[in-house]
Design an enzyme around this catalytic site. Sequence first.
Site, short mmCIF file in Angstrom:
data_model
loop_
_atom_site.label_atom_id
_atom_site.label_comp_id
_atom_site.label_asym_id
_atom_site.label_seq_id
_atom_site.Cartn_x
_atom_site.Cartn_y
_atom_site.Cartn_z
N ASP A 285 -4.42 1.47 -26.58
CA ASP A 285 -4.97 1.40 -25.23
C ASP A 285 -5.53 2.74 -24.78
O ASP A 285 -4.99 3.78 -25.13
CB ASP A 285 -3.82 1.08 -24.24
CG ASP A 285 -3.73 -0.41 -24.02
OD1 ASP A 285 -2.70 -0.85 -23.49
OD2 ASP A 285 -4.68 -1.12 -24.38
N PRO B 131 0.83 -1.21 0.00
CA PRO B 131 0.00 0.00 0.00
C PRO B 131 0.86 1.26 0.00
O PRO B 131 0.42 2.34 -0.37
CB PRO B 131 -0.79 -0.10 1.30
CG PRO B 131 -0.60 -1.46 1.83
CD PRO B 131 0.62 -2.03 1.19
N ARG C 86 -0.11 -8.62 -21.48
CA ARG C 86 -0.88 -8.30 -22.69
C ARG C 86 -0.08 -7.41 -23.64
O ARG C 86 -0.43 -7.25 -24.81
CB ARG C 86 -2.20 -7.62 -22.35
CG ARG C 86 -2.07 -6.25 -21.72
CD ARG C 86 -3.41 -5.70 -21.31
NE ARG C 86 -4.24 -5.34 -22.44
CZ ARG C 86 -4.14 -4.18 -23.09
NH1 ARG C 86 -3.20 -3.31 -22.76
NH2 ARG C 86 -4.95 -3.91 -24.10
N GLU D 226 1.17 -7.43 7.73
CA GLU D 226 1.46 -6.01 7.57
C GLU D 226 2.58 -5.78 6.58
O GLU D 226 3.05 -4.65 6.42
CB GLU D 226 1.86 -5.41 8.93
CG GLU D 226 0.73 -5.33 9.93
CD GLU D 226 -0.45 -4.56 9.37
OE1 GLU D 226 -1.56 -5.05 9.48
OE2 GLU D 226 -0.23 -3.47 8.81
N1 LIG Z 1 -0.28 -3.21 -4.39
C1 LIG Z 1 -0.95 -3.10 -3.43
C2 LIG Z 1 -1.86 -2.86 -2.38
C3 LIG Z 1 -2.02 -3.46 -1.14
C4 LIG Z 1 -1.23 -4.50 -0.45
C5 LIG Z 1 -0.13 -5.07 -1.09
C6 LIG Z 1 0.66 -5.99 -0.43
C7 LIG Z 1 0.34 -6.35 0.89
C8 LIG Z 1 0.93 -7.18 1.86
C9 LIG Z 1 0.17 -7.14 3.00
N2 LIG Z 1 -0.86 -6.29 2.79
C10 LIG Z 1 -1.87 -5.96 3.76
C11 LIG Z 1 -1.60 -4.64 4.38
C12 LIG Z 1 -2.66 -3.85 4.72
C13 LIG Z 1 -2.42 -2.59 5.33
C14 LIG Z 1 -1.14 -2.18 5.61
C15 LIG Z 1 -0.89 -0.84 6.27
N3 LIG Z 1 -0.94 -0.97 7.73
C16 LIG Z 1 -0.10 0.08 8.32
C17 LIG Z 1 -0.23 0.03 9.85
O1 LIG Z 1 -1.57 0.19 10.20
C18 LIG Z 1 -2.41 -0.84 9.65
C19 LIG Z 1 -2.33 -0.83 8.15
C20 LIG Z 1 -0.08 -2.99 5.27
C21 LIG Z 1 -0.31 -4.23 4.65
C22 LIG Z 1 -0.78 -5.80 1.52
C23 LIG Z 1 -1.57 -4.88 0.86
N4 LIG Z 1 -3.07 -2.86 -0.52
N5 LIG Z 1 -3.56 -1.92 -1.36
C24 LIG Z 1 -2.85 -1.87 -2.49
N6 LIG Z 1 -3.07 -1.02 -3.55
#
Ligand SMILES: N#Cc1c(-c2ccc3ccn(Cc4ccc(CN5CCOCC5)cc4)c3c2)n[nH]c1N
Length: 243
Positions: free
Chosen positions: A173, A88, A158, A115
């Site tokens: 695209d 994220p 693709r 996380e």
């Molecule tokens: N690409 C992409 C993604 C992802 C993504 C990608 C990879 C992983 C691996 C684990 N997670 C879950 C996760 C959720 C939240 C958080 C933050 N935390 C910080 C402390 O407070 C709680 C929250 C971290 C990890 C992932 C999520 N989410 N959204 C996108 N666009």
Amino acid sequence: MRIDVVTIFPAYLDPLREALLGRAVERGLLEIAVHDLRRWTHDVHQAVDDAPYGGGPGMVMRPQVWGEALDEVLPAGPQPARLVVPTPAGRPFTQTTARAWADEQRLVFACGRYEGIDERVLLDARARGIEVDEVSIGDYVLVGGEVAVLVMVEAVARLLPGVLGNPRSAAEDSFSDGLLEGPSYTRPETWRELAVPDVLRGGNHAAIARWRRDRALERTRDRRPDLLDALPPDALDAADRAV
Ligand SMILES: N#Cc1c(-c2ccc3ccn(Cc4ccc(CN5CCOCC5)cc4)c3c2)n[nH]c1N
């Protein structure tokens, strides 16, 4: 191109064996290997996570397991490979990213859960001379990296020669000219009293091109004004600006 994906949920990546991508793999246009991260655990519980130093919510993925996995999947040494870590907190994954990665010989995707992955895994990979991209597919929070990898692999694959039946599709695209694409129609000419726009049923290709660009400009202005602002100054001609 060879793609490797490391995950604790290999079945999440089964869609990569279906449809267009599955056929591209069968035709040898693309290689995809999915690895279960638990293969590199050594304890009876196959533990891949632990509590975060400094406290905080959730668990963090252990560096030892990831280190052994990437040592095997992405060995050190002169190889053109890129390690992609969905998160994220990543830089935005865009069509520009997909186009750049389509030129790579190898992509290795590390799917985190909980996380995320201990930061030292990325530091160690970079120290070993591996290009590491931390990317996000959008401003919302998922539960893990697998869905993001499905999105990114499809967007990249693709673009590979021979994968799409019609190469013009990738070239034209949405985003290729910086605009969203306009509406599309097919038969029947009238459906539930809704008719296909007359211009599309005529043979005037210049008029059709103009109509399509006008609808793309209107849609982009309405839904993604940021894309219009990002266009180079000379991207819109007088006719475009009149829309
Ligand atoms: N690409 C992409 C993604 C992802 C993504 C990608 C990879 C992983 C691996 C684990 N997670 C879950 C996760 C959720 C939240 C958080 C933050 N935390 C910080 C402390 O407070 C709680 C929250 C971290 C990890 C992932 C999520 N989410 N959204 C996108 N666009």
